[in-house]
Scaffold this motif. Structure first.
Motif, PDB file in Angstrom:
ATOM      1  N   GLU A 164       9.927 123.511 101.795  1.00 51.78           N
ATOM      2  CA  GLU A 164       9.375 123.881 100.497  1.00 51.78           C
ATOM      3  C   GLU A 164       7.982 123.277 100.345  1.00 51.78           C
ATOM      4  OE1 GLU A 164      10.279 123.022  95.768  1.00 51.78           O
ATOM      5  OE2 GLU A 164      11.757 122.504  97.308  1.00 51.78           O
ATOM      6  N   PRO A 165       6.991 124.066  99.971  1.00 55.82           N
ATOM      7  CA  PRO A 165       5.629 123.532  99.843  1.00 55.82           C
ATOM      8  C   PRO A 165       5.571 122.409  98.821  1.00 55.82           C
ATOM      9  CG  PRO A 165       5.622 125.928  99.807  1.00 55.82           C
ATOM     10  CD  PRO A 165       7.054 125.499  99.684  1.00 55.82           C
ATOM     11  N   PRO A 166       4.812 121.351  99.092  1.00 57.79           N
ATOM     12  CA  PRO A 166       4.673 120.255  98.132  1.00 57.79           C
ATOM     13  C   PRO A 166       3.809 120.665  96.946  1.00 57.79           C
ATOM     14  CG  PRO A 166       3.258 119.885 100.029  1.00 57.79           C
ATOM     15  CD  PRO A 166       4.094 121.093 100.348  1.00 57.79           C
ATOM     16  N   LYS A 181       0.556 116.882  97.706  1.00 56.35           N
ATOM     17  CA  LYS A 181      -0.438 117.158  98.753  1.00 56.35           C
ATOM     18  C   LYS A 181      -1.504 116.070  98.772  1.00 56.35           C
ATOM     19  CE  LYS A 181       0.034 122.227  98.798  1.00 56.35           C
ATOM     20  NZ  LYS A 181      -0.629 123.518  98.492  1.00 56.35           N
ATOM     21  N   GLU A 182      -1.903 115.597  97.585  1.00 59.21           N
ATOM     22  CA  GLU A 182      -2.894 114.519  97.517  1.00 59.21           C
ATOM     23  C   GLU A 182      -2.351 113.252  98.170  1.00 59.21           C
ATOM     24  OE1 GLU A 182      -5.154 115.762  93.335  1.00 59.21           O
ATOM     25  OE2 GLU A 182      -3.502 114.326  93.307  1.00 59.21           O
ATOM     26  N   ILE A 183      -1.090 112.943  97.892  1.00 58.82           N
ATOM     27  CA  ILE A 183      -0.476 111.746  98.463  1.00 58.82           C
ATOM     28  C   ILE A 183      -0.300 111.897  99.970  1.00 58.82           C
ATOM     29  CG2 ILE A 183       1.668 110.401  98.523  1.00 58.82           C
ATOM     30  CD1 ILE A 183       1.817 110.808  95.478  1.00 58.82           C
ATOM     31  N   LEU A 184       0.103 113.071 100.420  1.00 61.76           N
ATOM     32  CA  LEU A 184       0.231 113.321 101.852  1.00 61.76           C
ATOM     33  C   LEU A 184      -1.112 113.168 102.564  1.00 61.76           C
ATOM     34  CD1 LEU A 184       2.682 116.352 101.774  1.00 61.76           C
ATOM     35  CD2 LEU A 184       3.056 114.231 103.051  1.00 61.76           C
ATOM     36  N   SER A 185      -2.168 113.603 101.920  1.00 59.50           N
ATOM     37  CA  SER A 185      -3.506 113.485 102.497  1.00 59.50           C
ATOM     38  C   SER A 185      -3.897 112.011 102.638  1.00 59.50           C
ATOM     39  CB  SER A 185      -4.527 114.224 101.637  1.00 59.50           C
ATOM     40  OG  SER A 185      -4.194 115.606 101.553  1.00 59.50           O
ATOM     41  N   ARG A 229       9.279 109.136  98.144  1.00 62.07           N
ATOM     42  CA  ARG A 229      10.703 109.429  98.352  1.00 62.07           C
ATOM     43  C   ARG A 229      10.982 110.918  98.194  1.00 62.07           C
ATOM     44  NH1 ARG A 229      11.568 104.405  95.534  1.00 62.07           N
ATOM     45  NH2 ARG A 229      11.827 105.485  93.551  1.00 62.07           N
ATOM     46  N   ASN A 230      10.395 111.544  97.172  1.00 61.01           N
ATOM     47  CA  ASN A 230      10.602 112.975  96.952  1.00 61.01           C
ATOM     48  C   ASN A 230      10.035 113.807  98.100  1.00 61.01           C
ATOM     49  OD1 ASN A 230      11.820 112.463  94.493  1.00 61.01           O
ATOM     50  ND2 ASN A 230       9.944 112.754  93.303  1.00 61.01           N
ATOM     51  N   ILE A 231       8.880 113.391  98.601  1.00 60.05           N
ATOM     52  CA  ILE A 231       8.245 114.108  99.715  1.00 60.05           C
ATOM     53  C   ILE A 231       9.123 114.051 100.962  1.00 60.05           C
ATOM     54  CG2 ILE A 231       6.324 113.994 101.366  1.00 60.05           C
ATOM     55  CD1 ILE A 231       4.551 113.148  98.964  1.00 60.05           C
ATOM     56  N   LEU A 232       9.633 112.854 101.284  1.00 60.53           N
ATOM     57  CA  LEU A 232      10.483 112.705 102.472  1.00 60.53           C
ATOM     58  C   LEU A 232      11.724 113.586 102.357  1.00 60.53           C
ATOM     59  CD1 LEU A 232      10.333 108.850 103.163  1.00 60.53           C
ATOM     60  CD2 LEU A 232       8.996 110.682 104.210  1.00 60.53           C
ATOM     61  N   SER A 233      12.308 113.625 101.149  1.00 58.35           N
ATOM     62  CA  SER A 233      13.494 114.447 100.942  1.00 58.35           C
ATOM     63  C   SER A 233      13.160 115.935 101.040  1.00 58.35           C
ATOM     64  CB  SER A 233      14.096 114.134  99.563  1.00 58.35           C
ATOM     65  OG  SER A 233      15.186 114.975  99.286  1.00 58.35           O
TER      66      SER A 233
END
Length: 218
Positions: free
Chosen positions: A154-156, A161-165, A192-196
């Motif tokens: 699922e796209p973030p 996306k800012e945090i992933l960058s 945590r939400n991104i990893l999940s």
């Protein structure tokens, strides 16, 4: 940088005192409270809002798992790591389902525990090596039923996306918080939400998935 605020929950006073001594010896950690049962843990957690809770599993009255469920439902930014003498598969998976971010056996070496707690606070899971085999086996069973499709994750959101960058650049949680003008607790919650969401094992794998899908923001 503010110290990591820790709440200790265990009905054995001697063990709790030893754990308090270990945590207090860390330059970036401090004990903000202690509890001897699950009900007291819930009350103190809501009052103190700690960054990290070390929670015993078996306690009189409200057990650690149910206390964890109640706490994480109201304090999603608080990380709970279970400490137990049981290498029980059912208890392990139940603890994770109830919101625990980690599950460590009490016979773990102190330096290993501290290292795993630090990684947990960065958004990773703290799983005792003795239980990792059970986790892998469960993952395989799930994979047989529902094949994992990371390329179709699922796209973030824009914020994710800012945090992933930032992660892809090698920024720490504190650096991300400063860069985006948000609290470090909010950063941890997003991680945590991104990893999940991305089915990623750690923040670096999440960044790789984001790069592969062209989600990173220049």
């Amino acid at each position: 940088m503010d110290n990591i605020r820790v709440l200790l929950v265990d009905d054995h006073i001697l063990f709790r005192e030893g754990l308090a001594s270990l945590i207090s010896s860390q330059p970036d950690m401090e004990i903000v409270g202690e509890a001897g049962d699950g009900l007291e843990a819930v009350v103190k957690a809501l009052e103190l809002k700690p960054d990290l809770i070390l929670m015993d599993v078996q306690m009189p009255g409200l057990d650690g798992g149910e206390a964890t469920r109640k706490i994480t439902a109201q304090l999603p930014d608080t990380t709970v790591v279970m400490l137990t003498v049981q290498d029980d598969e059912e208890v392990f998976f139940q603890a994770i389902q109830q919101g625990a971010q980690g599950y460590l056996l009490k016979n773990i070496r102190s330096r290993d525990m501290i290292a795993m707690l630090r990684r947990t606070l960065e958004g990773e899971a703290a799983i005792d090596p003795a239980m990792s085999g059970e986790l892998i086996e469960e993952f395989r069973r799930l994979q047989e039923r529902v094949p994992l499709q990371r390329n179709h994750a699922e796209p973030p959101t824009r914020r994710e996306k800012e945090i992933l960058s930032c992660i892809a650049r090698g920024d720490t949680n504190q650096e991300i918080a400063d860069s985006l003008s948000i609290s470090i607790h909010t950063v941890k919650s997003h991680v945590r939400n991104i990893l999940s969401k991305l089915n990623a094992e750690n923040r670096w794998e999440a960044a790789e998935i984001a790069e592969r899908n062209k989600w990173l923001i220049e």
